[in-house]
Design a protein around this motif. Structure first.
Motif, PDB file in Angstrom:
ATOM      1  N   MET A  84       0.877  -1.179  -0.031  1.00 31.41           N
ATOM      2  CA  MET A  84      -0.245  -0.042  -0.026  1.00 31.41           C
ATOM      3  C   MET A  84       0.869   1.269  -0.025  1.00 31.41           C
ATOM      4  SD  MET A  84      -2.878   1.073   3.023  1.00 31.41           S
ATOM      5  CE  MET A  84      -4.165  -0.169   2.190  1.00 31.41           C
ATOM      6  N   GLY A  85       0.496   2.112  -0.681  1.00 33.06           N
ATOM      7  CA  GLY A  85       1.205   3.424  -0.665  1.00 33.06           C
ATOM      8  C   GLY A  85       1.226   4.150   0.750  1.00 33.06           C
ATOM      9  N   ARG A  86       2.240   4.737   0.928  1.00 36.10           N
ATOM     10  CA  ARG A  86       2.644   4.995   2.439  1.00 36.10           C
ATOM     11  C   ARG A  86       1.394   6.197   2.866  1.00 36.10           C
ATOM     12  NH1 ARG A  86       6.592   3.822   5.926  1.00 36.10           N
ATOM     13  NH2 ARG A  86       7.074   5.471   7.406  1.00 36.10           N
ATOM     14  N   ALA A  87       1.212   7.232   1.939  1.00 34.38           N
ATOM     15  CA  ALA A  87       0.276   8.185   2.302  1.00 34.38           C
ATOM     16  C   ALA A  87      -1.074   7.585   2.526  1.00 34.38           C
ATOM     17  CB  ALA A  87       0.237   9.527   1.187  1.00 34.38           C
ATOM     18  N   THR A 137       3.606  -4.425   3.282  1.00 33.12           N
ATOM     19  CA  THR A 137       4.387  -3.609   2.719  1.00 33.12           C
ATOM     20  C   THR A 137       3.963  -2.318   2.483  1.00 33.12           C
ATOM     21  OG1 THR A 137       5.814  -5.271   1.884  1.00 33.12           O
ATOM     22  CG2 THR A 137       6.503  -3.271   1.256  1.00 33.12           C
ATOM     23  N   SER A 138       4.682  -1.095   2.694  1.00 36.32           N
ATOM     24  CA  SER A 138       4.286   0.359   2.231  1.00 36.32           C
ATOM     25  C   SER A 138       5.179   0.595   1.328  1.00 36.32           C
ATOM     26  CB  SER A 138       3.714   1.216   3.408  1.00 36.32           C
ATOM     27  OG  SER A 138       5.005   1.424   4.071  1.00 36.32           O
ATOM     28  N   PHE A 139       4.841   1.658   0.416  1.00 34.40           N
ATOM     29  CA  PHE A 139       5.842   2.415  -0.613  1.00 34.40           C
ATOM     30  C   PHE A 139       5.708   3.878  -0.642  1.00 34.40           C
ATOM     31  CE2 PHE A 139       2.377   1.740  -3.077  1.00 34.40           C
ATOM     32  CZ  PHE A 139       2.165   2.592  -3.751  1.00 34.40           C
ATOM     33  N   PHE A 140       6.897   4.630  -0.693  1.00 37.04           N
ATOM     34  CA  PHE A 140       7.067   5.814  -0.998  1.00 37.04           C
ATOM     35  C   PHE A 140       7.575   6.302  -2.358  1.00 37.04           C
ATOM     36  CE2 PHE A 140       9.000   9.837  -0.640  1.00 37.04           C
ATOM     37  CZ  PHE A 140       8.030  11.019  -0.411  1.00 37.04           C
ATOM     38  N   ALA A 141       6.813   6.588  -3.375  1.00 40.40           N
ATOM     39  CA  ALA A 141       7.117   6.797  -4.635  1.00 40.40           C
ATOM     40  C   ALA A 141       7.548   8.157  -4.731  1.00 40.40           C
ATOM     41  CB  ALA A 141       6.018   6.184  -5.675  1.00 40.40           C
ATOM     42  N   GLY A 142       7.058   9.181  -4.127  1.00 42.20           N
ATOM     43  CA  GLY A 142       7.682  10.418  -4.028  1.00 42.20           C
ATOM     44  C   GLY A 142       6.532  11.261  -4.822  1.00 42.20           C
ATOM     45  N   MET A 143       5.457  10.474  -5.383  1.00 38.90           N
ATOM     46  CA  MET A 143       4.425  11.248  -6.172  1.00 38.90           C
ATOM     47  C   MET A 143       3.129  10.984  -5.328  1.00 38.90           C
ATOM     48  SD  MET A 143       3.333  11.033 -10.170  1.00 38.90           S
ATOM     49  CE  MET A 143       2.121  11.854 -10.756  1.00 38.90           C
ATOM     50  N   TYR A 144       2.519  12.136  -4.898  1.00 38.07           N
ATOM     51  CA  TYR A 144       1.534  11.929  -3.717  1.00 38.07           C
ATOM     52  C   TYR A 144       0.043  11.279  -4.757  1.00 38.07           C
ATOM     53  CZ  TYR A 144      -1.838  13.244  -0.399  1.00 38.07           C
ATOM     54  OH  TYR A 144      -3.129  13.266   0.520  1.00 38.07           O
ATOM     55  N   GLU A 145       0.017  11.337  -5.875  1.00 34.62           N
ATOM     56  CA  GLU A 145      -1.179  10.527  -6.417  1.00 34.62           C
ATOM     57  C   GLU A 145      -1.046   9.146  -6.234  1.00 34.62           C
ATOM     58  OE1 GLU A 145      -3.394  10.295 -10.765  1.00 34.62           O
ATOM     59  OE2 GLU A 145      -1.751  11.620 -10.529  1.00 34.62           O
ATOM     60  N   TYR A 146       0.257   8.721  -6.327  1.00 34.62           N
ATOM     61  CA  TYR A 146       0.581   7.035  -6.475  1.00 34.62           C
ATOM     62  C   TYR A 146       0.622   6.739  -4.764  1.00 34.62           C
ATOM     63  CZ  TYR A 146       1.498   7.182 -11.117  1.00 34.62           C
ATOM     64  OH  TYR A 146       1.519   7.335 -12.762  1.00 34.62           O
ATOM     65  N   ASP A 147       1.405   7.500  -3.972  1.00 29.35           N
ATOM     66  CA  ASP A 147       1.601   7.166  -2.520  1.00 29.35           C
ATOM     67  C   ASP A 147       0.076   7.175  -1.749  1.00 29.35           C
ATOM     68  OD1 ASP A 147       4.150   7.175  -3.022  1.00 29.35           O
ATOM     69  OD2 ASP A 147       4.344   9.220  -2.472  1.00 29.35           O
ATOM     70  N   SER A 148      -0.810   8.027  -2.242  1.00 29.45           N
ATOM     71  CA  SER A 148      -2.186   8.052  -1.601  1.00 29.45           C
ATOM     72  C   SER A 148      -3.317   7.322  -2.359  1.00 29.45           C
ATOM     73  CB  SER A 148      -2.393   9.610  -1.407  1.00 29.45           C
ATOM     74  OG  SER A 148      -2.829  10.131  -2.686  1.00 29.45           O
ATOM     75  N   GLY A 149      -3.120   6.804  -3.278  1.00 33.59           N
ATOM     76  CA  GLY A 149      -4.041   6.192  -4.176  1.00 33.59           C
ATOM     77  C   GLY A 149      -3.936   4.802  -4.724  1.00 33.59           C
ATOM     78  N   TYR A 150      -2.896   4.338  -4.472  1.00 33.47           N
ATOM     79  CA  TYR A 150      -2.519   2.810  -5.140  1.00 33.47           C
ATOM     80  C   TYR A 150      -2.446   1.765  -4.014  1.00 33.47           C
ATOM     81  CZ  TYR A 150      -2.761   4.406 -10.026  1.00 33.47           C
ATOM     82  OH  TYR A 150      -2.914   4.869 -11.280  1.00 33.47           O
ATOM     83  N   ILE A 151      -2.726   0.745  -4.527  1.00 34.12           N
ATOM     84  CA  ILE A 151      -2.537  -0.501  -3.817  1.00 34.12           C
ATOM     85  C   ILE A 151      -2.074  -1.473  -4.774  1.00 34.12           C
ATOM     86  CG2 ILE A 151      -3.564  -2.388  -2.297  1.00 34.12           C
ATOM     87  CD1 ILE A 151      -5.518  -0.416  -1.508  1.00 34.12           C
ATOM     88  N   PHE A 152      -1.073  -2.373  -4.381  1.00 35.50           N
ATOM     89  CA  PHE A 152      -0.511  -3.440  -5.287  1.00 35.50           C
ATOM     90  C   PHE A 152      -0.728  -4.730  -4.595  1.00 35.50           C
ATOM     91  CE2 PHE A 152       1.980   0.192  -6.853  1.00 35.50           C
ATOM     92  CZ  PHE A 152       1.894  -0.004  -8.057  1.00 35.50           C
TER      93      PHE A 152
END
Length: 417
Positions: free
Chosen positions: A151-154, A193-208
């Motif tokens: 999951m995105g960290r945000a 696991t959580s991830f931080f891609a540095g782009m808010y749209e992905y960090d706050s709205g994506y789940i793998f």
């Protein structure tokens, strides 16, 4: 280009108090050029960094070339991937081909909820995708098991989810049909696991999640929604796109990252060009100040000009004296402006954090600008071009005053003394 006499007189005028370099208008001109050049360098560096960083994050998540099927899910995707690899153009340009199953869901946890995009992907492919710039917290990606989420960290922070907490996904896809309509599919999964891609749209709205888990949850047991191709050179998408379009069966649609982000890329380019033109007005105003400063200098030094002309100094030399005097202001201003601009551009993020701490305000909200840090990209040719334009404008600003000085009639000036 300039004789020793011309240089000596020009720099003497620059050092003169009340006029020349010592005048208020000349200092304003120099500061205007310096600030204009510095501002242009900083803004163009940030715009370039913003453009490249944003595109790299978008492209990194979505692939350089994407293959869809007009009928919906792509069945037998492994066979299709092998067929793609047999194409010589594709094989020579790709670094990876990734099947992805995508669907929209609502995520809930203890009364908190948020919309999100679920992507089913093989964990080895996700590990390769995250290898460069994405930070990972918790279980290593390759060790994420069936039935677990990345999951995105945000998003995790917004839902108050910590590692190995369960997140409940609600999806309309594959729901159960009842007499009262289709009931949504609801399933809880632990967040490994959580991830931080540095782009808010992905960090706050994506789940793998693992591809098999996503296929079960989204009710697509043997299909994927699209296939991403990653290339060695993102700029060479046209050849791969055309080769795929020619070799794939009817019903398949091939798009590259430019097609998918055409409006966004165009908007960034227009914004960069408009910003350059607007900020160039600062340098243009400073150049007009050079004109007024030199005109006053010519008027103040008319007697000196007349004396020099009677001693045999040519009109051409008089022009070169005042061109050198005015252009020196532009060169000095461009030099210090370039140094200041490079310094600020290099440390733009610490400067932003300092002013953010000083004002207690978020000066670069991630949810608005998509990025979590203020990027920069300093390009030599951009910096050199800005400095050159500033010096060229200063040079053009000296032509009229220099011509006016050269046209001075020594007889008339000395007669009126």
């Amino acid at each position: 280009m300039f004789s020793r006499l011309e240089k000596k007189i020009a720099f003497r005028y620059l050092r003169a108090k009340g006029r020349g370099f010592g005048s208020v208008i000349s200092w304003v001109s120099l500061l205007g050029i310096a600030l204009g050049v510095a501002t242009l360098i900083v803004v163009m560096s940030v715009m370039g960094g913003f453009h490249d960083t944003l595109l790299s994050r978008i492209i990194g998540m979505n692939g350089h070339v994407v293959v869809y099927h007009q009928g919906g899910a792509i069945e037998d995707y492994d066979f299709l991937i092998e067929k793609m690899k047999q194409n010589k153009v594709v094989a020579a340009n790709i670094t990876g081909i990734v099947p992805i199953l995508e669907g929209q869901v609502m995520v809930t946890n203890d009364g908190n909820n948020s919309g999100a995009m679920v992507r089913g992907i093989r964990m080895t492919d996700l590990a390769n995708k995250f290898a460069n710039e994405t930070k990972v917290y918790g279980t290593p990606i390759t060790e994420v098991k069936e039935g677990q989420l990345v999951m995105g960290r945000a998003l995790a922070r917004n839902l108050k989810i910590t590692l190995m907490d369960n997140a409940t996904l609600v999806s309309a896809n594959g729901g159960t049909a009842t007499a009262f309509g289709t009931m949504p599919r609801i399933q809880s999964y632990p967040v490994a696991t959580s991830f931080f891609a540095g782009m808010y749209e992905y960090d706050s709205g994506y789940i793998f999640m693992p591809l098999e888990t996503a296929q079960k949850y989204l009710n697509a047991p043997s299909g994927v929604s699209h296939i991403d191709l990653f290339l060695k050179n993102p700029e060479s998408t046209a050849r791969v796109r055309d080769a795929l379009q020619a070799s794939l069966p009817d019903g398949f649609v091939v798009r590259d990252w430019r097609d998918l982000n055409r409006g966004f890329v165009g908007a960034l380019q227009v914004e960069s060009n408009v910003m350059f033109l607007i900020l160039m007005l600062i340098v243009i105003v400073a150049a007009f100040n050079i004109v007024s400063s030199l005109v006053m200098l010519v008027k103040d030094k008319s007697r000196d000009i007349a004396v020099l002309r009677t001693f045999g100094v040519s009109r051409k030399s008089m022009m070169k004296i005042f061109i050198l005097a005015g252009s020196s202001i532009g060169v000095i201003g461009a030099f210090f402006g370039t140094l200041l601009g490079l310094l600020v551009a290099k440390y733009i993020e610490p400067i932003r954090q300092f002013f953010q701490w000083l004002t207690s305000r978020d000066l670069f909200p991630a949810e608005l600008y998509y990025l979590s840090e203020l990027p920069n990209k300093i390009e030599f040719w951009n910096v050199a071009g800005i400095a050159f334009v500033a010096v060229a404008l200063a040079f053009l600003a000296t032509l009229y005053p220099a011509w006016k000085a050269a046209k001075t009639d020594p007889v008339e000036v000395l007669r009126n003394e």
